[in-house]
Design a protein around this motif. Structure first.
Motif, mmCIF file in Angstrom:
data_model
loop_
_atom_site.group_PDB
_atom_site.id
_atom_site.type_symbol
_atom_site.label_atom_id
_atom_site.label_comp_id
_atom_site.label_asym_id
_atom_site.label_seq_id
_atom_site.Cartn_x
_atom_site.Cartn_y
_atom_site.Cartn_z
ATOM 1 N N VAL A 111 2.902 -26.229 29.404
ATOM 2 C CA VAL A 111 3.043 -25.886 27.997
ATOM 3 C C VAL A 111 4.457 -25.367 27.732
ATOM 4 C CG1 VAL A 111 2.223 -24.389 26.142
ATOM 5 C CG2 VAL A 111 0.588 -25.411 27.746
ATOM 6 N N LEU A 125 -5.118 -29.863 15.753
ATOM 7 C CA LEU A 125 -3.884 -29.971 16.539
ATOM 8 C C LEU A 125 -3.345 -31.388 16.603
ATOM 9 C CD1 LEU A 125 -4.703 -27.801 19.698
ATOM 10 C CD2 LEU A 125 -3.228 -27.166 17.782
ATOM 11 N N LYS A 177 8.002 -28.200 11.386
ATOM 12 C CA LYS A 177 7.958 -27.029 12.263
ATOM 13 C C LYS A 177 8.155 -27.457 13.716
ATOM 14 C CE LYS A 177 5.175 -23.026 13.608
ATOM 15 N NZ LYS A 177 3.899 -22.296 13.429
ATOM 16 N N ALA A 206 2.600 -29.228 24.290
ATOM 17 C CA ALA A 206 2.474 -28.030 23.448
ATOM 18 C C ALA A 206 1.078 -28.002 22.842
ATOM 19 C CB ALA A 206 3.536 -28.021 22.354
ATOM 20 N N TRP A 207 0.581 -26.806 22.618
ATOM 21 C CA TRP A 207 -0.738 -26.624 22.028
ATOM 22 C C TRP A 207 -0.659 -25.756 20.771
ATOM 23 C CZ3 TRP A 207 -5.484 -28.673 23.628
ATOM 24 C CH2 TRP A 207 -5.409 -29.470 24.774
ATOM 25 N N ASN A 208 0.499 -25.785 20.123
ATOM 26 C CA ASN A 208 0.678 -24.980 18.904
ATOM 27 C C ASN A 208 1.166 -25.822 17.731
ATOM 28 O OD1 ASN A 208 3.220 -25.485 19.991
ATOM 29 N ND2 ASN A 208 4.072 -23.530 19.314
ATOM 30 N N CYS A 209 0.991 -27.146 17.811
ATOM 31 C CA CYS A 209 1.438 -28.037 16.732
ATOM 32 C C CYS A 209 0.283 -28.231 15.753
ATOM 33 C CB CYS A 209 1.897 -29.374 17.298
ATOM 34 S SG CYS A 209 3.179 -29.253 18.564
ATOM 35 N N ALA A 210 0.219 -27.398 14.743
ATOM 36 C CA ALA A 210 -0.895 -27.453 13.793
ATOM 37 C C ALA A 210 -0.835 -28.732 12.962
ATOM 38 C CB ALA A 210 -0.856 -26.231 12.877
ATOM 39 N N CYS A 226 7.755 -27.504 17.513
ATOM 40 C CA CYS A 226 6.702 -27.008 18.397
ATOM 41 C C CYS A 226 6.893 -27.387 19.855
ATOM 42 C CB CYS A 226 5.323 -27.423 17.896
ATOM 43 S SG CYS A 226 5.092 -29.185 17.646
#
Length: 368
Positions: free
Chosen positions: A285, A269, A319, A290-294, A321
């Motif tokens: 969130v 992450l 992307k 955010a906790w979806n930024c790969a 996020c």
């Protein structure tokens, strides 16, 4: 500077919904469409009608059908409509009483290249203007752009790292900026918040303090960190308010924009964080974090901020996020940039298992 907008004109059969007399009196002909970056960069659709209608429908072909975008008034049997330029071509037509002009396909032209590289367009089609760029190609740190951090510490009491201006922690080589954390035999001391006293760890960090700051725009960096799943490493690409613009607010109400924080205890992450009045409510969130930024460790990732008066958006490798629309006053002032390699705290405390790492930066670019 001007750029051409490609026009692909195709004939469409007229659709008569009224009587022949009505159709003949309301036929519309498009004369031209153009765009100029010397003004707003928006193309303009113009034409004339041979009837007496006071309004003309402007339609765009979207999702397999024609969609009404706006109605414009005619003047002396002429009309003029400003159009929206998107990242892809849009086909337009004008119509009155069920009869339509020829269609005109307007392809958004790529803005010209500049110091930041290939030109980029904003959502409205106008070009971003390069205001800062460092490709780290000179072989040495450009001190007209960057100030090494030296009054800063990061980590946990007892395993914190002090920031020093030293070739072992800050190096420019192979077209990259390398910021490292390393262990030293002779302890050093620093004092930053609750991190004080001697430590055997030193780190590298740079910032644009009193050299460059900007309010709003696009900020981007391409960064690679050290591949590990063990806890202890913490890297950041972040913005901080320029202290040349006085404020009575204190942190976090004064603001901070963490475009990317990477922690070796979360190896997949990048975690953005916006510090402002919302901090009083913790980690929200989708609002301030955010906790979806790969972002895998050990590989190159591109971190981007797009910042306006009403919206902050953060992207990882293109992307989106995180979007924040608070419009908080904390974000209504110029900010400086900072890049740091450090040691972790809380659930990411360095315990000796992780290799002491290096944060490599390929480029930093800013647009307005």
């Amino acid at each position: 500077m001007r750029f051409l907008v490609a026009l692909v004109v195709s004939m469409l059969g007229a659709v008569a919904l009224g009587t022949p007399a009505e159709a003949a009196s309301t036929r519309v002909t498009i004369i031209s469409a153009s765009a100029r970056t010397t003004t707003s960069g928006i193309p303009v659709l113009t034409g004339r009608i041979n009837g007496s209608s006071s309004t003309v429908r402007i339609e765009a072909y979207r999702y397999g059908r024609w969609v009404l975008v706006k109605k414009v008034r005619t003047w002396n049997r002429a009309y003029r409509a400003t159009l929206k330029v998107a990242s892809t071509s849009i086909t337009w037509r004008a119509g009155v009483a069920g009869r339509y002009s020829r269609s005109v396909t307007v392809a958004a032209a790529r803005p010209p290249s500049d110091a930041c590289g290939v030109g980029r367009a904003k959502a409205d089609g106008t070009p971003w203007r390069c205001t800062f760029v460092d490709n780290f190609s000179s072989g040495a740190l450009d001190r007209t752009k960057w100030v090494p951090q030296s009054a800063f510490a990061m980590g946990s009491p007892g395993t914190h790292t002090c920031y020093v201006d030293d070739p072992s922690t800050i190096q420019v080589a192979d077209g990259k900026l390398h910021l490292s954390v390393r262990k030293v035999a002779t302890p050093v001391s620093c004092d930053f918040g609750d991190l004080a006293g001697p430590t055997n760890y030193v780190s590298g960090g740079v910032m644009s303090y009193h050299l460059f700051s900007q309010q709003y725009g696009r900020f981007e960096a391409r960064i690679k960190n050290t591949a590990t799943t063990a806890p202890g490493l913490h890297e950041a690409f972040w913005l901080w308010p320029d202290d040349r613009y006085p404020s009575t607010a204190v942190w976090p109400y004064a603001g901070e924009i963490d475009i990317s924080e990477t922690y070796s205890s979360y190896p997949g992450l990048s975690i953005p964080f916006l510090h402002y009045s919302a901090d009083a409510l913790g980690n929200l969130v989708g609002v301030n974090t955010a906790w979806n930024c790969a972002a895998a460790r050990g590989v190159w990732n591109v971190y981007t901020l797009e910042w306006t008066a009403s919206k902050i958006q953060i992207f990882v490798n293109g992307k989106l996020c995180l979007t924040n629309t608070s419009g908080d006053t904390a974000f209504m002032k110029p900010y400086i940039m900072a890049l740091t390699q450090g040691l972790g705290a809380a659930g990411n405390v360095y315990d000796g298992r992780a290799p002491l790492g290096t944060m490599s930066v390929d480029y930093v670019r800013v647009w307005k």
